[in-house]
Design an enzyme around this catalytic site. Structure first.
Site, PDB file in Angstrom:
ATOM      1  N   SER A  90       0.798  -1.231   0.000  1.00 40.47           N
ATOM      2  CA  SER A  90       0.000   0.000   0.000  1.00 40.47           C
ATOM      3  C   SER A  90       0.827   1.276   0.000  1.00 40.47           C
ATOM      4  CB  SER A  90      -0.956  -0.004   1.185  1.00 40.47           C
ATOM      5  OG  SER A  90      -0.249  -0.129   2.391  1.00 40.47           O
ATOM      6  N   HIS A 133      -5.548  -3.720  -2.210  1.00 39.63           N
ATOM      7  CA  HIS A 133      -5.351  -2.694  -3.247  1.00 39.63           C
ATOM      8  C   HIS A 133      -5.371  -3.272  -4.661  1.00 39.63           C
ATOM      9  CE1 HIS A 133      -4.663   0.866  -0.815  1.00 39.63           C
ATOM     10  NE2 HIS A 133      -4.138   0.039   0.077  1.00 39.63           N
ATOM     11  N   LYS A 180     -12.008   0.243  -0.925  1.00 39.00           N
ATOM     12  CA  LYS A 180     -11.103   1.010  -1.794  1.00 39.00           C
ATOM     13  C   LYS A 180     -11.705   1.073  -3.201  1.00 39.00           C
ATOM     14  CE  LYS A 180      -7.477  -0.342   1.379  1.00 39.00           C
ATOM     15  NZ  LYS A 180      -7.653   0.760   2.339  1.00 39.00           N
TER      16      LYS A 180
HETATM   17  C1  LIG Z   1      -2.882  -3.775   2.278  1.00 42.61           C
HETATM   18  C2  LIG Z   1      -4.085  -3.394   3.070  1.00 42.61           C
HETATM   19  N1  LIG Z   1      -4.796  -4.368   3.692  1.00 42.61           N
HETATM   20  C3  LIG Z   1      -5.887  -4.074   4.411  1.00 42.61           C
HETATM   21  C4  LIG Z   1      -6.324  -2.772   4.564  1.00 42.61           C
HETATM   22  C5  LIG Z   1      -7.530  -2.486   5.396  1.00 42.61           C
HETATM   23  O1  LIG Z   1      -8.645  -2.276   4.592  1.00 42.61           O
HETATM   24  P1  LIG Z   1      -9.891  -1.425   5.118  1.00 42.61           P
HETATM   25  O2  LIG Z   1      -9.601   0.013   4.821  1.00 42.61           O
HETATM   26  O3  LIG Z   1     -11.040  -1.980   4.358  1.00 42.61           O
HETATM   27  O4  LIG Z   1     -10.003  -1.672   6.581  1.00 42.61           O
HETATM   28  C6  LIG Z   1      -5.634  -1.734   3.947  1.00 42.61           C
HETATM   29  C7  LIG Z   1      -6.103  -0.350   4.116  1.00 42.61           C
HETATM   30  O5  LIG Z   1      -5.396   0.564   4.381  1.00 42.61           O
HETATM   31  C8  LIG Z   1      -4.484  -2.048   3.186  1.00 42.61           C
HETATM   32  O6  LIG Z   1      -3.784  -1.076   2.605  1.00 42.61           O
END
Ligand SMILES: Cc1ncc(COP(=O)(O)O)c(C=O)c1O
Length: 393
Positions: A182, A210, A241
């Site tokens: 991310s 992502h 997202k």
């Molecule tokens: C790689 C990754 N996994 C999981 C999440 C968590 O997702 P959510 O925003 O739906 O809680 C994020 C969000 O920042 C992320 O970047």
């Protein structure tokens, strides 16, 4: 007089300010759009995860409104008591078909999906082998599980294999990577890690937060992109997202999903999504399947913007996705650049330690399908001007 037992927190905040790591929350007025109003200023928005622009898509808006009319505003209970609505089940069925797996369970967020899953399936006798840049929600899940945690250098398949080789053959092992990282925008070492998992009988898990809606056919994610179908036991995706709404999902075998019904703590002990959330997610899947233009525009814009940044001479790291970091170095410089850009009408959030390693502070940019070329050119011009003024390029 009573002394404030939380005083140490104010001291911590002062220290963050001195290090340039203090973050001010920018307030969004109106919609999460590619051109938006934050802190009462109209800016080109390069900071959302709204890859396809679905937060404001008419079909999602209408589906949410209809669900509120039909089913009300809230679900009123946890999934395991009285809060499993037919629309929750419909969304899970649609996601399972989309991801080409037997079953899916939806959690309140991607964070809850990762943390709830890892902590449910492992215990203190087990071991997790994890990429060093995996998301915080995976790390928290590992910690909650009390399993041993072995970290391998970023994308280093040989290092992961070397760790596996040292572990007792009978120990339960989970090998885990993000599909897209991310903060750097690069892709996990999927095919190589699947080989390692198969070699050592490990459970293979990919967090595709992502990648859903961004990679693979119609946005099916990195498992589809790398053609690793059938080689990944646990796929996590987010609905927050590219899907444009809220939630996280876990995809896998029927038995595994039924196990999560019984052991995943966010599923058991926290209220399920309002029906409007599930309805909007179903509409988003319809859009992914029927409106390919959004993914096409996302990738056109990504190529245009990345090429522009590289021409200007910015260090964009190893990005392979619409997440393009502009690596600046020290956190105060990144925050200063982010503030100067904001004044110039471009919102690109500065990111520092602990989200990224010290010395690698950056602006994190994400273009979306709905940015116009004029918006992106405006952002590139502002970045070039501010980058030169601050000696970044
Ligand atoms: C790689 C990754 N996994 C999981 C999440 C968590 O997702 P959510 O925003 O739906 O809680 C994020 C969000 O920042 C992320 O970047």
């Amino acid at each position: 007089m009573r002394t404030d037992p939380l005083k140490f927190l104010s001291d911590e905040l002062d220290s963050l300010k001195q290090q340039g790591l203090y973050r001010h929350l920018r307030i969004l007025d109106g919609e999460q759009a590619s051109h938006a109003t934050f802190d009462r200023k109209s800016v080109v928005n390069l900071s959302s995860n709204n890859y396809l622009g679905l937060t404001t898509h008419p079909r999602l808006r209408e589906a949410s409104l209809q669900a509120v009319r039909d089913y009300g505003a809230g679900s009123g209970s946890d999934r395991t008591i009285a809060g499993t609505m037919a629309i929750h089940m419909e969304l899970e069925k649609r996601l399972a078909a989309f991801k080409n797996v037997e079953a899916v369970v939806v959690f309140q967020s991607g964070f809850a999906a990762n943390a709830g899953t890892v902590s449910a399936i492992l215990s203190k006798e087990d071991v997790v082998v994890s990429d060093e840049l995996n998301h915080a929600s995976i790390i928290d899940g590992c910690r909650l599980s009390r399993a041993a945690i072995k970290v391998f250098p970023h994308k280093d398949v040989d290092a992961a294999r070397a760790i596996m080789r040292e572990l007792p053959a009978t120990q339960r092992k989970l090998l885990i990577t993000d599909g897209v990282f991310s903060m750097d925008g690069d892709l996990g070492a999927l095919p190589g890690l699947c080989d390692v998992a198969e070699e050592f009988g490990a459970i293979m898990m990919v967090d595709d937060a992502h990648a859903s809606g961004v990679f693979g056919r119609q946005g099916r994610g990195t498992i589809d992109h790398f053609n690793c179908h059938g080689r990944v036991d646990i796929q996590v995706g987010t609905l927050s997202k590219a899907i444009g709404v809220l939630g996280g999902y876990v995809a896998g075998s029927k038995a595994f999903i039924e196990f999560l019904y019984h052991r995943a703590r966010p599923f058991l002990f926290s209220t399920s999504h309002p029906p409007a959330v599930a309805a909007a997610c179903i509409a988003a899947l319809d859009v992914l399947e029927q409106e390919p233009q959004w993914m096409e525009r996302l990738w056109d814009n990504t190529k245009f913007f990345k090429a522009g940044l590289q021409r200007l001479g910015f260090n964009t790291g190893r990005s392979e996705s619409p997440i393009t970091p502009i690596i600046v170095g020290e956190a105060p410089k990144a925050m200063e650049m982010s503030d100067a850009l904001f004044r110039a009408g471009v919102f690109a959030q500065g990111i520092g330690f602990p989200t990224v390693p010290r010395g690698q502070a950056r602006l994190r940019t994400i273009v979306t399908a709905t940015h116009s070329r004029e918006d992106l050119q405006y952002a590139l011009d502002a970045l070039g001007k501010v980058g030169k003024e601050l000696g970044v390029i």
